[in-house]
Design a protein around this motif. Sequence first.
Motif, PDB file in Angstrom:
ATOM      1  N   HIS A 141       0.873  -1.871  -0.116  1.00 15.54           N
ATOM      2  CA  HIS A 141      -0.058   0.045  -0.140  1.00 15.54           C
ATOM      3  C   HIS A 141       1.167   0.841  -0.308  1.00 15.54           C
ATOM      4  N   ALA A 142       0.546   2.422  -0.112  1.00 19.88           N
ATOM      5  CA  ALA A 142       1.136   3.504  -0.213  1.00 19.88           C
ATOM      6  C   ALA A 142       1.357   3.858   1.046  1.00 19.88           C
ATOM      7  N   PHE A 143       2.123   5.089   0.828  1.00 21.56           N
ATOM      8  CA  PHE A 143       1.975   5.902   2.640  1.00 21.56           C
ATOM      9  C   PHE A 143       2.713   6.916   2.929  1.00 21.56           C
ATOM     10  N   THR A 144       3.345   7.932   3.793  1.00 15.11           N
ATOM     11  CA  THR A 144       4.097   8.807   3.772  1.00 15.11           C
ATOM     12  C   THR A 144       5.372   8.923   4.605  1.00 15.11           C
ATOM     13  N   VAL A 145       6.080   9.168   4.144  1.00 13.39           N
ATOM     14  CA  VAL A 145       6.913   9.140   5.186  1.00 13.39           C
ATOM     15  C   VAL A 145       7.851  10.770   5.434  1.00 13.39           C
ATOM     16  N   GLU A 146       8.224  10.970   6.826  1.00 10.72           N
ATOM     17  CA  GLU A 146       8.043  12.185   7.079  1.00 10.72           C
ATOM     18  C   GLU A 146       9.514  12.507   7.096  1.00 10.72           C
ATOM     19  N   LEU A 147      10.273  13.646   6.924  1.00 13.50           N
ATOM     20  CA  LEU A 147      12.144  13.693   6.944  1.00 13.50           C
ATOM     21  C   LEU A 147      11.865  14.515   8.353  1.00 13.50           C
ATOM     22  N   SER A 148      13.559  14.274   8.889  1.00 11.77           N
ATOM     23  CA  SER A 148      13.818  14.705  10.576  1.00 11.77           C
ATOM     24  C   SER A 148      13.580  16.551   9.834  1.00 11.77           C
TER      25      SER A 148
ATOM     26  N   THR B  80       9.719  17.825   5.952  1.00 13.20           N
ATOM     27  CA  THR B  80       9.557  17.680   4.509  1.00 13.20           C
ATOM     28  C   THR B  80       8.549  16.190   4.637  1.00 13.20           C
ATOM     29  N   GLU B  81       7.351  15.845   3.879  1.00 20.35           N
ATOM     30  CA  GLU B  81       6.728  14.699   3.725  1.00 20.35           C
ATOM     31  C   GLU B  81       6.981  14.502   2.166  1.00 20.35           C
ATOM     32  N   VAL B  82       6.888  13.242   2.275  1.00 22.08           N
ATOM     33  CA  VAL B  82       7.332  12.426   0.631  1.00 22.08           C
ATOM     34  C   VAL B  82       5.985  11.278   0.494  1.00 22.08           C
ATOM     35  N   GLY B  83       5.011  10.919  -0.311  1.00 23.85           N
ATOM     36  CA  GLY B  83       4.582  10.071  -0.698  1.00 23.85           C
ATOM     37  C   GLY B  83       5.273   8.783  -1.305  1.00 23.85           C
ATOM     38  N   VAL B  84       4.725   7.505  -0.937  1.00 27.58           N
ATOM     39  CA  VAL B  84       5.723   6.751  -1.322  1.00 27.58           C
ATOM     40  C   VAL B  84       4.707   5.888  -2.357  1.00 27.58           C
ATOM     41  N   GLY B  85       4.571   5.254  -3.483  1.00 21.82           N
ATOM     42  CA  GLY B  85       3.394   4.429  -4.446  1.00 21.82           C
ATOM     43  C   GLY B  85       3.601   3.178  -3.343  1.00 21.82           C
TER      44      GLY B  85
ATOM     45  N   LYS C  43      13.298   5.277  -3.761  1.00 21.07           N
ATOM     46  CA  LYS C  43      13.119   5.829  -5.297  1.00 21.07           C
ATOM     47  C   LYS C  43      12.547   7.088  -4.637  1.00 21.07           C
ATOM     48  N   ALA C  44      10.942   6.810  -4.094  1.00 22.02           N
ATOM     49  CA  ALA C  44      10.294   7.897  -3.906  1.00 22.02           C
ATOM     50  C   ALA C  44      11.203   9.267  -3.093  1.00 22.02           C
ATOM     51  N   LEU C  45      11.741   8.706  -2.801  1.00 17.06           N
ATOM     52  CA  LEU C  45      13.321  10.124  -1.802  1.00 17.06           C
ATOM     53  C   LEU C  45      13.643  10.779  -3.199  1.00 17.06           C
TER      54      LEU C  45
ATOM     55  N   GLN D 199       0.230   4.068   8.098  1.00 13.92           N
ATOM     56  CA  GLN D 199       0.654   4.712   7.403  1.00 13.92           C
ATOM     57  C   GLN D 199       1.311   5.710   7.126  1.00 13.92           C
ATOM     58  N   ARG D 200       2.122   5.859   7.559  1.00 11.28           N
ATOM     59  CA  ARG D 200       2.915   7.235   7.748  1.00 11.28           C
ATOM     60  C   ARG D 200       4.723   6.801   8.807  1.00 11.28           C
TER      61      ARG D 200
END
Length: 320
Positions: free
Chosen positions: A234-241, A244-249, A256-258, A314-315
Amino acid sequence: MKPTEFFDVTVSAINRESDCVLSLVLEHPLEEALPEWEPGAHVDVMLPNGVLRQYSLCSEPGKPDWRIAVLREPNGRGGSAYVHDQLQPGTKVQIRAPRNNFALAAATEYVFIAGGIGITPILPMIRRVAEGPVPWRLVYLGRSRKSMAFLDELEAYGPNVHIHADDENGLFPLAELINTPDTGFHLYTCGPGPLLKVIQSMTASWVDQSRFHFEKFVPDPADASAAAPVAGDHAFTVELSDGTEVGVGADTSILKALEDAGVPVLSSCREGICGTCETPVLAGEIDHRDSLLSEDERAAMDTMMICVSRCRGQRLVLDA
């Protein structure tokens, strides 16, 4: 210096160790001490052609210089060909501080099995155990003696070391070595994927799996398939320190998303075996799919290989 920072070293010497292996001696350009390390450690090396590779340290811990060995890979991706064809003594390369996913544990007996270039992390291990009273033995396997590196060094250990070349004696009877009564010895092995797969099958019935230690240089196709996105991801969200938020498909790796989002990330194998992209995790549940972390390290949920591992929820919050 942070463990993730690169620093310069000088290739002070290049030596031929077999018909397909060169060793590189690395020194600090200002003759300063290089970081300490223990047997089993490897380093990330950024070659002048921009290729990042991982090599086991095969010198002696505590010495002022380091040594790595590079196998010429006919179907490689540019790293070994550059080292064998273009790299010259005096060249500077960039490295990161040693990391150790193949540490030597205390044991009452050791058995080492090295296949081909897999001898490199084993060399410092046998140097260490040879200094003490614990019994040990090494079986070094290769296609032919001319392809096997460091044979002269290994001669010094006498009957503790058994050299086996396939072109002289056929396949080595691994079952006779491994399928013995459970004496409690720790088995350390490193080599090509097919060899490791055979040894893993032979040790599968061991009650104490902590006695079996291995390191891969090349991923098995099955491992790569298991690490890739699969149906049901499933898709989810990565939050950096930095917030910044990046969606991961569902069909995309975190790495690859980053990269697609313009976030600079170091990586090499992209298949969960080298550890270059290991990233601290501040929050979130990890779906580990790498071939490096132990069960305890996975359970801690504080680090992950972002090239293959994913988020169960999800995150994820990464310290990146």
